[in-house]
Enzyme design. Sequence first.
Site, PDB file in Angstrom:
ATOM      1  CG  HIS A  39      67.036  93.469  21.670  1.00  0.00           C
ATOM      2  ND1 HIS A  39      68.726  93.886  22.062  1.00  0.00           N
ATOM      3  CD2 HIS A  39      67.383  93.341  22.772  1.00  0.00           C
ATOM      4  CE1 HIS A  39      69.624  93.422  23.069  1.00  0.00           C
ATOM      5  NE2 HIS A  39      68.060  92.995  23.714  1.00  0.00           N
TER       6      HIS A  39
ATOM      7  NE  ARG B 103      67.594  95.439  16.059  1.00  0.00           N
ATOM      8  CZ  ARG B 103      68.436  96.655  17.186  1.00  0.00           C
ATOM      9  NH1 ARG B 103      69.057  96.753  17.871  1.00  0.00           N
ATOM     10  NH2 ARG B 103      66.337  97.052  17.320  1.00  0.00           N
TER      11      ARG B 103
ATOM     12  CE1 TYR C  26      65.213 100.683  17.787  1.00  0.00           C
ATOM     13  CE2 TYR C  26      63.314  99.997  19.268  1.00  0.00           C
ATOM     14  CZ  TYR C  26      64.399  99.622  18.364  1.00  0.00           C
ATOM     15  OH  TYR C  26      64.704  98.596  18.611  1.00  0.00           O
TER      16      TYR C  26
END
Length: 433
Positions: A323, A319, A331
């Site tokens: 999100h 990804r 992170y």
Amino acid sequence: MAIKKKNSKHNSNGRNGSPPPRIKSATGDIRTYSIPDMRLERPDFTVRQAIEKDKDGTEHVRYEVSGHFDAPVPPIRDSKYLTKQQAIEIYRYMLLNRKMEIALENLYKQGKVVGGVYFGLGQEACSCASAYALDKDDWFAPMIRNQGSLLVRGFRASDTMMQYMAKADSPTHGRDGTSHFGDIEKRNMVSPISMLGDLIPVMAGVALGARLQGRNIAVMTYIGDGGQSTGVTYEGINFAAVQNLGLVLFVESNEWAYSTPSEMQYRCKDLAERAIGYGIPSVIVDGTDACQVYDSAHEAVERAHRGEGPTLIEAKMMRMKGHAIHDAAAYVPKSMFDFWKKRDPIARFENYLVKEKKWLSTKENADLISEVERVIEAEREIAVNSPMPTPESAEGGVFCDDGCHEIKPKYGMPKVKKGTGGFKQTEAAVHLK
């Protein structure tokens, strides 16, 4: 929507209908299983959690990763089924997917989007090539990163843009600002469900409903490596397995479950291993290789059409954004982003079509990219110029008044076997267009 004549030749990698192989040991028989891994590269990284302190002594968690980051990018594996024209069509859908999301990001920055935006950067091959393998009568249920599958199944880029902008002409007429829309009449699309995993039993129910009407169809949906750990995921797959329903489940192993690395989500090496517990076939593919994704989806769809039950496909990729647009993904160690950026699915497929297969000349490729950019700009204009919904329209569609719509069987009327009260599975008595 791309509708193709399927190649009837099928090479199943499943174990359905045959007992697992056994070997003899000192203590008795031991079952052995083999899960096909179609990848030409198998990255092996180790992610560790580390604690660092600010100057004031505040502790923060960060992640460190080690592995071989300088490995050469593998070639695209030749498809066993795709023709030249089909491969180019998938490539065009992937380009549309990427350009549409770039336009969406710009609209967000201009303050034209209501709420957030979710991106599938790095996952275009999985979304587009998988949906391309479906037949017209098959069903699909995308997740938030599978916006490319909407394009393949006939939605326009402006539909997605207007949906995020909550415009009156959007699929939900401005009642929702994200991806919660579907089309059960023309495109056989079930709306995404935010509770991760809940789409799996729903799609199993769609396949069961079709079977009661005399049809074996494929029903495709997706789940991430984090969402795959939910209880309803297990229940849904198990139900599909027991009932031998045509569920084609893509597990999109994209390294991060929101901000949690995969290593801290599950213990098994590959999520495809979980299919063993359900007694269904599984396969591992490179999710950035459109040919691998298509071939695995094609074979799973053909199994479903033959009534041979579900298939679990684990697509490995990364990804490449957070999100959602509000998540900067700080992170994620930079070295992981750098590694997967070299494996961009669109860049790899472009090189495959232009330089390796020579199915597109450099000029033809440039013309195709320009055409896609013109389409996206025109779609963006449609979305921007669509009006906002009127306030009074909010009360519409809340309740179903008598006669507002009629739900009919999609493929035919189930026949009832007299004296049992149960359904008799026969060929559909009525075919509804």
